[in-house]
Design an enzyme around this catalytic site. Structure first.
Site, PDB file in Angstrom:
ATOM      1  N   ASP A 298       8.625  67.313  71.147  1.00  0.00           N
ATOM      2  CA  ASP A 298       7.479  67.570  70.081  1.00  0.00           C
ATOM      3  C   ASP A 298       7.853  68.788  69.602  1.00  0.00           C
ATOM      4  OD1 ASP A 298       6.489  64.881  70.453  1.00  0.00           O
ATOM      5  OD2 ASP A 298       5.202  65.769  71.952  1.00  0.00           O
TER       6      ASP A 298
ATOM      7  N   GLU B 141       3.267  59.809  62.227  1.00  0.00           N
ATOM      8  CA  GLU B 141       2.647  60.674  63.221  1.00  0.00           C
ATOM      9  C   GLU B 141       3.439  61.969  62.938  1.00  0.00           C
ATOM     10  OE1 GLU B 141       2.649  59.049  67.126  1.00  0.00           O
ATOM     11  OE2 GLU B 141       4.993  59.132  67.164  1.00  0.00           O
TER      12      GLU B 141
END
Length: 549
Positions: free
Chosen positions: A34, A207
């Site tokens: 991420d 997302e």
């Protein structure tokens, strides 16, 4: 003859000079998922998720996007980060870092405590402020955007409209105003994306959103498809910050899900990207990806990759068609990058003799330490750890200090001094994926005599795979991972001795164990539920990447 030799030499030197300097992917190998990136003048800063590990959110710095150095963690004080009782894949989800008006902002989600929060710092090396909760925006993956006029916004992943999912994985991207002075969100929730690029096709898990502005357009980029094999990155744009946002007709702009699974040097699961513009107008994307060694098995978790971005017809392109993520790309700044020496990109090699008064930034704990159960100063040149009753199979904090497995082929070893007083006392090296998936090579005692033992975890206990005698006192333990297999050695004296057990490394893969993290190699000691005053002294630890490339 001399002329021909001179011409040949000139040709060779010319070819060598024409080869561009390259950087290697992943730029952060091992469990660094991420990624989020920002630029402040000539400096670049990058942050990653850490889930239940402490300190949280490593901060990396670079001048040229390829030579990276870790300068700290954003959450390095116990009062900043509550992880007590959390499972390994809980805790801190995707962070996002932003620079604005001389200050750095970092937003993230602690799914095990306060939810979404924001912290600030004058410099990314810290200190960072204590978290300020953002309770009015439930969900995950927040990201801050500041418009040209200074207005601030936060976008994040949330429940779908009216909190009514039309199918499994139906999510939305919402936006609220962000007050940088009060560190809070204001106004109404604005839904920017419902479901994904095409709701009629039931897209899943939109997302990791980020907002950018270029040439009068607002661009909303997000991941879609879930963070596994079908992961991708998609892009939308609008003339207004609050929409409507129109998806690019050639989405996704990044994915590897359609490529031949038997290709060499494959990188899979690409997505969760962030963009950065260099001072001279170039664009680059950082994103997560995985390097499987066998049928989608990977123990190194989700890693950080980087690729150049091309703008065409008003849209960013990371990869197109059947393009695969490359292991090597030309460096972004060939005029100023003298060499590429990135200690976080393979081949990773390090040795630590514990001669410093503080642990290296590469080390991480399972959950937040509430007691000082280790020391680097009690015996200089040794890492002392008190054995604790807690184990890595539970959700408290064990005596565990680990570092990331950064290659599918690697060798890790440690030298330690330890004398067990009872069979419950064990110390050594653990290959840890989660509470129910790990191997533990340790020194203990059986029938009053020192032994070396190898355990494999199960759902509710440890299963001994092998045991053998070993003289007391100092010993060395070694684990060698070769893709799908793991071998174990020990030494007390001159010669290494191999254990008979060849373990299945796929037991530690995300594909088998589940969750969102990668394997961690830990220095670990436990009294297995019993209180004790025993200590273990680690004198050295080393790690070597054994990859052929």
């Amino acid at each position: 003859m001399k002329f021909l030799f001179t011409a040949f030499l000139a040709m060779i030197l010319g070819i060598a000079a024409a080869q561009p300097m390259q950087y290697r992917n992943p730029i952060l190998s091992g469990f660094y998922p991420d990624p989020s990136i920002c630029r402040a003048g000539d400096d670049y800063y990058l942050v990653n998720s850490t889930f239940v590990y402490f300190p949280g959110l490593p901060i990396f710095h670079s001048k040229d996007l390829v030579n990276w150095k870790q300068i700290g963690h954003a959450l390095d004080r116990p009062e900043q980060l509550k992880l007590d009782g959390a499972g390994v894949s809980a805790g801190l989800y995707a962070p996002s870092i932003t620079y604005h008006n001389g200050k750095f902002y970092l937003v993230c989600t602690n799914v095990s405590d306060i939810g979404n929060f924001v912290i600030t710092a004058d410099h990314p090396a810290g200190p960072w402020s204590n978290p300020v909760s953002l309770p009015n925006m439930p969900g995950i993956d927040p990201s801050i955007f500041f418009d040209d006029n200074g207005d601030g916004y936060i976008v994040w992943n949330s429940d779908p409209p009216d909190n009514k999912a039309l199918y499994e994985g139906h999510r939305a991207i919402r936006m609220m105003r962000f007050d940088e002075k009060k560190l809070t969100v204001t106004g109404e929730h604005k839904i920017l994306v419902n479901g994904g690029t095409d709701l009629s096709k039931k897209p899943i898990w939109i997302e990791g959103p980020h907002l950018y502005k270029k040439d009068g357009w607002y661009y909303l980029m997000a991941a879609e498809g879930g963070t596994e094999f079908n992961h991708s990155e998609v892009i939308f744009r609008s003339r207004n910050v609050d929409g409507p946002y129109v998806p690019y007709e050639r989405n996704p702009i990044l994915t590897q899900r359609h490529l031949d699974p038997n290709r060499s040097n494959q990188v899979t699961s690409t997505g969760h990207a962030d963009l950065v513009e260099t001072k001279d107008g170039k664009w680059y994307a950082v994103f997560l990806g995985c390097r499987p060694y066998d049928d989608d098995h990977y123990n190194t978790g989700r890693e950080t990759f980087m690729a150049p971005v091309q703008w065409k017809d008003g849209w960013p392109h990371i990869l197109e068609g059947d393009q695969a993520v490359q292991l090597f790309y030309p460096v972004p700044f060939p005029q100023t990058t003298v060499s590429v020496k990135n200690p976080y990109s393979n081949p990773v090699q390090f040795t630590d003799d514990f001669n410093n008064k503080k642990l290296d930034f590469r080390y991480i704990f399972l959950r937040t330490p509430r007691e000082q159960w280790y020391s680097l100063t009690e015996k200089p040149g040794e890492l002392m750890m008190n054995l604790r009753p807690e184990t890595v199979s539970g959700k408290a904090q064990p005596a565990f200090i680990g570092f990331r497995q950064q290659s599918a082929n690697c060798l890790a070893s440690t030298r330690l001094k330890f004398t067990a007083k009872s069979p419950n006392e064990k110390a050594g090296i653990v290959l840890f994926q989660n509470e129910t998936h790990h191997y533990f090579l340790c020194i203990s005692v059986d029938a009053g005599k020192p032994v070396v033992q190898l355990f494999k975890s199960s759902a509710d206990s440890l299963v001994m795979l092998e045991q053998g005698p070993i003289p007391g006192g100092a010993a060395e333990l070694s684990v060698k991972v070769n893709g799908p297999t793991i071998s174990f050695r020990y030494k007390n004296g001159k010669d290494w001795k191999e254990l008979n057990t060849i373990a299945d490394a796929r037991f530690l893969s995300t594909h088998t164990a589940g969750g969102f993290v990668g394997a961690i190699i830990g220095l670990y000691g436990s009294s297995m539920g019993q209180k004790t005053s025993s200590k273990v002294y680690f004198q050295q630890v080393s790690y070597s990447d054994l990859s052929k490339q």
